[in-house]
Design an enzyme around this catalytic site. Structure first.
Site, mmCIF file in Angstrom:
data_model
loop_
_atom_site.group_PDB
_atom_site.id
_atom_site.type_symbol
_atom_site.label_atom_id
_atom_site.label_comp_id
_atom_site.label_asym_id
_atom_site.label_seq_id
_atom_site.Cartn_x
_atom_site.Cartn_y
_atom_site.Cartn_z
ATOM 1 N N SER A 25 0.850 -1.196 0.000
ATOM 2 C CA SER A 25 0.000 0.000 0.000
ATOM 3 C C SER A 25 0.882 1.240 0.000
ATOM 4 O O SER A 25 2.104 1.158 0.137
ATOM 5 C CB SER A 25 -0.926 0.022 1.236
ATOM 6 O OG SER A 25 -0.164 0.124 2.422
ATOM 7 N N ILE A 27 3.160 4.470 -0.362
ATOM 8 C CA ILE A 27 4.335 4.791 -1.168
ATOM 9 C C ILE A 27 4.902 3.539 -1.814
ATOM 10 O O ILE A 27 5.295 3.552 -2.982
ATOM 11 C CB ILE A 27 5.403 5.490 -0.304
ATOM 12 C CG1 ILE A 27 4.930 6.896 0.096
ATOM 13 C CG2 ILE A 27 6.725 5.594 -1.057
ATOM 14 C CD1 ILE A 27 5.862 7.612 1.052
ATOM 15 N N SER A 154 11.116 10.204 7.293
ATOM 16 C CA SER A 154 9.921 11.043 7.367
ATOM 17 C C SER A 154 10.354 12.432 7.777
ATOM 18 O O SER A 154 11.450 12.620 8.325
ATOM 19 C CB SER A 154 8.948 10.471 8.419
ATOM 20 O OG SER A 154 7.935 11.390 8.743
ATOM 21 N N TYR A 167 7.831 7.391 17.007
ATOM 22 C CA TYR A 167 8.004 7.442 15.555
ATOM 23 C C TYR A 167 9.194 8.326 15.185
ATOM 24 O O TYR A 167 10.036 7.944 14.361
ATOM 25 C CB TYR A 167 6.726 7.971 14.917
ATOM 26 C CG TYR A 167 6.683 7.900 13.413
ATOM 27 C CD1 TYR A 167 6.694 6.676 12.752
ATOM 28 C CD2 TYR A 167 6.606 9.053 12.636
ATOM 29 C CE1 TYR A 167 6.635 6.606 11.368
ATOM 30 C CE2 TYR A 167 6.551 8.992 11.252
ATOM 31 C CZ TYR A 167 6.570 7.766 10.622
ATOM 32 O OH TYR A 167 6.524 7.699 9.247
ATOM 33 N N LYS A 171 12.588 7.300 13.179
ATOM 34 C CA LYS A 171 12.872 7.914 11.879
ATOM 35 C C LYS A 171 14.124 8.792 11.909
ATOM 36 O O LYS A 171 14.824 8.912 10.897
ATOM 37 C CB LYS A 171 11.654 8.712 11.412
ATOM 38 C CG LYS A 171 10.452 7.838 11.047
ATOM 39 C CD LYS A 171 10.792 6.818 9.971
ATOM 40 C CE LYS A 171 9.545 6.103 9.433
ATOM 41 N NZ LYS A 171 9.882 5.107 8.401
#
Length: 282
Positions: A25, A27, A154, A167, A171
């Site tokens: 799904s 990207i 991100s 997160y 990242k």
């Protein structure tokens, strides 16, 4: 994308063996379709075999031939299954030209409301998974004298925003891994690129975890802003063709904030503090 740019992408990626994690799904799906359109041999990995088969079918409907597509279910937290997966790709296509470490998992909650198990899970998917798979693919690339490894970070890996302590930690860390790996392997003919997406309309919010580990779900995790997966792929492929070290995907407010942090970090920090205070009141 214009015809000239498409031709440039075809020249860069035709017949390349490209392994994409998180290909079911978002990207990853957009990349699978774009690379397949260029005539690449695309390995589709993710946890959901049904969704991988859907993407496989979409690639075929778009003109890709079946022998250039390989469905390879993979959970990037299951390190023991990785050696067999790598050998399957090598036995199928003889080489791996590009490894796209794209699988990801989000989490949204204040630090004090986030269990350590959620932190651990987010780090396993976004950081340790890419490291483990890269370590297994890298020797093959070094032996063949070339290869391109990418990680998907991100904007949250550039700016620590409220509710993203887990997160952002993962990242930020994967950028550091990529930077160090780039330095280590350049003399061996290996290229490393870091993708830094802004807002892209995926199911990333719907699949993200709450502080207690519960999935947010599609009802709360609706994402209507940002690029489509096709627009994201249109940005990514030319940058990979140029073998850029690191690049943003998009130019929205979140990307502008990351750029502003370089110039005036204090202003960004103070603004984020106000944002957090407002969110806490809710």
């Amino acid at each position: 994308m214009n015809v000239e740019q498409h031709q440039t992408n075809v020249e860069a990626f035709a017949n390349k063996v490209i392994w994409i994690t998180g290909a079911s799904s978002g990207i990853g799906e957009g990349l699978a379709l774009a690379f397949a359109r260029c005539g690449a041999k695309v390995v589709l990995s993710g946890r959901d075999k049904d969704q991988l088969e859907r993407v496989h079918g979409a690639c075929q409907a778009d003109g890709a031939v079946s022998e250039n597509l390989l469905i390879l279910p993979l959970d990037v937290t299951d390190h023991e299954s990785m050696p067999q997966a790598v050998e399957l790709v090598i036995s199928s296509y003889g080489r791996i030209d590009i490894l796209m470490n794209n699988a990801g998992l989000g989490a949204r909650a204040f630090c004090l409301e986030t269990s350590i198990d959620v932190y651990r899970r987010v780090l396993e998917v976004n950081l340790l998974g890419p490291i483990a798979l890269t370590k297994l693919v890298l020797p093959h690339m070094i032996e063949q004298g070339s290869g391109h490894i990418t990680v998907t970070s991100s904007v949250a890996g550039k700016v620590g925003v409220p509710l993203r302590t887990g997160y952002s930690a993962a990242k930020f860390a994967v950028i550091g891994f990529a930077d160090a790996l780039r330095a280590e392997t350049a003399h061996q003919g290996i290229k490393v690129s870091t993708l830094v997406p802004g807002l892209v309309r995926t199911n990333a919010v719907a699949t993200a975890l709450k502080g207690d580990g519960e999935v947010i779900g599609p009802e709360e995790g609706v994402m209507n802003e940002g690029l489509t997966m096709f627009e994201a792929a249109d940005i990514i492929l030319p940058n990979l063709a140029r073998q850029e070290d690191e690049f943003f995907i998009g130019d929205g407010q979140e990307v502008q904030m990351a750029m502003m942090k370089r110039k005036d970090p204090k202003a960004v920090f103070r603004g984020l503090e106000k944002m957090a205070a407002q969110q806490f009141k809710k």
